[in-house]
Design an enzyme around this catalytic site. Sequence first.
Site, PDB file in Angstrom:
ATOM      1  N   LYS A  79     -11.340  -1.196 -12.549  1.00 53.73           N
ATOM      2  CA  LYS A  79     -11.728  -0.616 -11.516  1.00 53.73           C
ATOM      3  C   LYS A  79     -12.899   0.151 -11.730  1.00 53.73           C
ATOM      4  O   LYS A  79     -13.097   0.929 -12.680  1.00 53.73           O
ATOM      5  CB  LYS A  79     -10.644   0.142 -11.057  1.00 53.73           C
ATOM      6  CG  LYS A  79     -10.650   0.814  -9.538  1.00 53.73           C
ATOM      7  CD  LYS A  79      -9.617   1.605  -9.005  1.00 53.73           C
ATOM      8  CE  LYS A  79      -9.855   2.298  -7.892  1.00 53.73           C
ATOM      9  NZ  LYS A  79      -8.446   3.033  -7.237  1.00 53.73           N
ATOM     10  N   SER A 160      -7.086   2.326  -2.384  1.00 56.18           N
ATOM     11  CA  SER A 160      -8.647   2.096  -2.885  1.00 56.18           C
ATOM     12  C   SER A 160      -8.787   1.036  -3.804  1.00 56.18           C
ATOM     13  O   SER A 160      -9.927   0.535  -3.922  1.00 56.18           O
ATOM     14  CB  SER A 160      -8.887   3.531  -3.513  1.00 56.18           C
ATOM     15  OG  SER A 160      -8.252   3.794  -4.684  1.00 56.18           O
ATOM     16  N   SER A 184      -2.787   4.326  -4.086  1.00 55.45           N
ATOM     17  CA  SER A 184      -3.763   3.266  -4.105  1.00 55.45           C
ATOM     18  C   SER A 184      -3.580   2.095  -5.085  1.00 55.45           C
ATOM     19  O   SER A 184      -4.487   1.323  -5.238  1.00 55.45           O
ATOM     20  CB  SER A 184      -5.101   4.258  -4.528  1.00 55.45           C
ATOM     21  OG  SER A 184      -5.415   4.790  -3.268  1.00 55.45           O
TER      22      SER A 184
END
Length: 494
Positions: A79, A160, A184
């Site tokens: 990420k 997210s 998330s």
Amino acid sequence: MTDLTDLGVAAIRDGVRGGTFSAVEVADAFVAKVARAKPLNAFLVETPEHALTAARAADAARAAGETPKPLAGVPIGMKDLFCTNGVATTAASHILEGFVPPYESAVSQNLWDAGAGMLGKLNMDQFAMGSSNETSAFGNVISPWRRKDGGNAALTPGGSSGGSASAVAARLCPGATGTDTGGSIRQPASFTGISGIKPTYGRCSRWGTIAFASSLDQAGPMARDVRDCAILLEAMAGFDKRDATSLKLDVPAWERGLSGSMAGKRVGIPREYRVDDMPREIEALWEQGIAWLRDAGAEIVEVSLPHTKYALPAYYIIAPAEASSNLARYDGVRYGLRDLPEGAGLQDMYAATRADGFGDEVKRRILIGTYVLSAGFYDAYYTQAQKVRTLIARDFERAFAQCDVLLTPTAPSSAFALGEKSADPIAMYLNDVFTVPSSLAGLPAMSVPGGVDGAGLPLGLQIIGRPLDEQGVLNAGLAIEERAGFAARPEAWW
């Protein structure tokens, strides 16, 4: 011949160790698949050489008869919230465009030390602020799933950590890192039919991870199944003296401790999670999950978490308040974007840089956070929210006096269409209604796929555990996984 990209973390690890295939063959297969999957917009930066270098090292070590590293031969996605030495890290924000860290985050370094390689940096909601991956400065991530009832609209992978979820679900990587502030990891895992765990706050170091809300942010893995999550979490976790919130504890052998038996365990069902207008399919899956855990040997008990209804408003005071403080460092002076209009002074540069660099959702949360921290409103909002947070944590303590884990839905719906909720921030925030309470309490929580809705889209079940009881959470997740037999996967259209 087996498509190597169909294999998960455990299968790749074991296959490389046993000589069934080489680590380089695995890396080559995933690198090629990532290169073909541009329409998903899951990767912001591709790093094939990083993955191949780690793979060559794994093959060389095996040829030399050395003890294999825990993740030797396993390529993963990272990420874009984790700083990676020499590789662009932007938090999916224009304000950090072009920033290349000269250091490695603690979590990514742990993974590289374990032998993993990096396929690239994954797209996300800007500064991890969002539930649909529509706030990225570099375009939406698109879910690999499509509705089976004729709808052709592109779907959100959740947020997210939407890039991580989309990449794992599409078989672009066997596993990926995510971060979870209010859901998330878990919500996008639910939307895309994969597993993801947020460990106890402090299990994984936050050093080198770009901050959103420091008292809530926690890294965790996203993967095809529970075992793969356990393997990745073992590599990611550990004490780090550079992080004052890092827990000075040994990392348990979570994979070795996996068991699908719930004999002697009590599973709590919180009555307050039965929210108004919850889709019947979510309710039915929850009832099915209860039946699965009962079949695994668990005793089912009803518990109460009376302050649950205050969790979401408390979260959307605390998290923006911390964000407004953390994001004050992005001012155009030290790194990232600098907008300097002709004849402008220092204050003008600050204003222009932040106006141009931050997206609408980030600005919204900075404004909310600054407001609730301002003189005259601090006690009325921020102090009260922290008191509510304490009450929520005490609710969980009382509930866990009656049970070992809690079972709830992960999200109040399946994946929705991109753009469907972007004009209504409150509707978007409600996606976190089931995940935020455990985040406020710092508890370990996991989403596992349980089934699909009428449109053929995945639905997840959430397990919440006591502090530091990741093993109990993983075992309950495995019990569900074994009984659900979830095998649905998106049909490749990209």
